[in-house]
Scaffold this motif. Structure first.
Motif, PDB file in Angstrom:
ATOM      1  N   LEU A  34       4.593 -25.164  44.457  1.00 50.47           N
ATOM      2  CA  LEU A  34       5.861 -25.743  44.012  1.00 50.47           C
ATOM      3  C   LEU A  34       6.340 -26.822  44.985  1.00 50.47           C
ATOM      4  O   LEU A  34       6.768 -27.900  44.572  1.00 50.47           O
ATOM      5  CB  LEU A  34       6.925 -24.649  43.861  1.00 50.47           C
ATOM      6  N   VAL A  35       6.225 -26.545  46.274  1.00 49.01           N
ATOM      7  CA  VAL A  35       6.596 -27.537  47.298  1.00 49.01           C
ATOM      8  C   VAL A  35       5.733 -28.790  47.147  1.00 49.01           C
ATOM      9  O   VAL A  35       6.236 -29.917  47.214  1.00 49.01           O
ATOM     10  CB  VAL A  35       6.477 -26.941  48.717  1.00 49.01           C
ATOM     11  N   LEU A  36       4.446 -28.599  46.936  1.00 50.32           N
ATOM     12  CA  LEU A  36       3.542 -29.741  46.749  1.00 50.32           C
ATOM     13  C   LEU A  36       3.924 -30.549  45.514  1.00 50.32           C
ATOM     14  O   LEU A  36       3.941 -31.785  45.546  1.00 50.32           O
ATOM     15  CB  LEU A  36       2.094 -29.253  46.641  1.00 50.32           C
ATOM     16  N   ALA A  37       4.252 -29.857  44.429  1.00 47.26           N
ATOM     17  CA  ALA A  37       4.640 -30.556  43.196  1.00 47.26           C
ATOM     18  C   ALA A  37       5.942 -31.329  43.400  1.00 47.26           C
ATOM     19  O   ALA A  37       6.060 -32.474  42.948  1.00 47.26           O
ATOM     20  CB  ALA A  37       4.792 -29.556  42.053  1.00 47.26           C
ATOM     21  N   LEU A  38       6.903 -30.726  44.085  1.00 47.62           N
ATOM     22  CA  LEU A  38       8.177 -31.407  44.328  1.00 47.62           C
ATOM     23  C   LEU A  38       7.984 -32.604  45.262  1.00 47.62           C
ATOM     24  O   LEU A  38       8.551 -33.675  45.030  1.00 47.62           O
ATOM     25  CB  LEU A  38       9.198 -30.431  44.921  1.00 47.62           C
ATOM     26  N   ALA A  39       7.177 -32.439  46.309  1.00 47.43           N
ATOM     27  CA  ALA A  39       6.918 -33.538  47.247  1.00 47.43           C
ATOM     28  C   ALA A  39       6.219 -34.702  46.546  1.00 47.43           C
ATOM     29  O   ALA A  39       6.416 -35.861  46.904  1.00 47.43           O
ATOM     30  CB  ALA A  39       6.074 -33.044  48.421  1.00 47.43           C
TER      31      ALA A  39
END
Length: 194
Positions: A34-39
């Motif tokens: 999720l962090v990767l997708a948001l970044a």
């Protein structure tokens, strides 16, 4: 004075994660994707490769999760992208991104996470801000090198360096510094508890 081993393990979220249940590690991996997708959504459009916060997230996931779990997290995120989920820059997804101009960068991400995780596991993180910066920079450099090598196949080596490396050098340095600062902040609570 603390030994390198104590410095390394006192703050290590990777060591903490390894002691958790498989369910907790699975939740961590999903949170990492999720962090990767948001970044990925924090992007400056450029041609042929956009500037995103992906490499910051990739290197942080590696450093915080350790080389194995970090690489697995990035691989799962890439699998989500390949399956068509909108987790890449600009909400993109699908197999064509793994064959186009950004493919080399995408394929370098798990290796960059593993590299920064491996270096963090050897003390290149936490209180060692300069080493943390260098580990983040190494991950960014690996992404740029492999991304440019792929890009060179379609536009040639000179243009690959001009369009796929040089515009990203300052960003790589800034993201590496930010990553090192974040790792230091993560280490601070562990330092306070010693």
């Amino acid at each position: 004075m603390h030994s390198a081993s104590n410095t390394r393990h006192a703050w290590s979220t990777a060591a903490w994660l390894q002691r958790r249940s498989p369910t907790a590690r699975t939740v961590a991996v999903l949170a990492g994707t999720l962090v990767l997708a948001l970044a990925s959504q924090i992007a400056v459009p450029m041609v042929p490769v956009p500037v995103t916060m992906q490499t910051l997230a990739v290197t942080l996931v590696g450093a915080l999760y350790g080389w194995r779990l970090g690489a697995v997290t990035v691989l799962l995120w890439l699998a989500q992208a390949a399956a068509g989920l909108p987790v890449l820059a600009g909400g993109a997804g699908g197999l064509p991104h793994f064959m186009g101009p950004t493919a080399g960068y995408l394929l370098a991400f798990p290796l960059a996470a593993a590299l920064t995780g491996w270096l963090a596991g050897r003390g290149w993180a936490g209180r060692r801000v300069v080493l943390a910066f260098l580990s983040m920079l190494a991950g960014n450099a690996l992404c740029l090198a492999l991304g440019a090598a792929w890009l060179a196949q379609s536009i040639g080596p000179s243009k690959a360096i001009a369009f796929g490396v040089l515009p990203f050098v300052v960003g790589a340095i800034l993201k590496s510094a930010l990553g090192a600062a974040i790792l230091r902040l993560v280490a601070a609570p562990a330092d306070d508890q010693r």
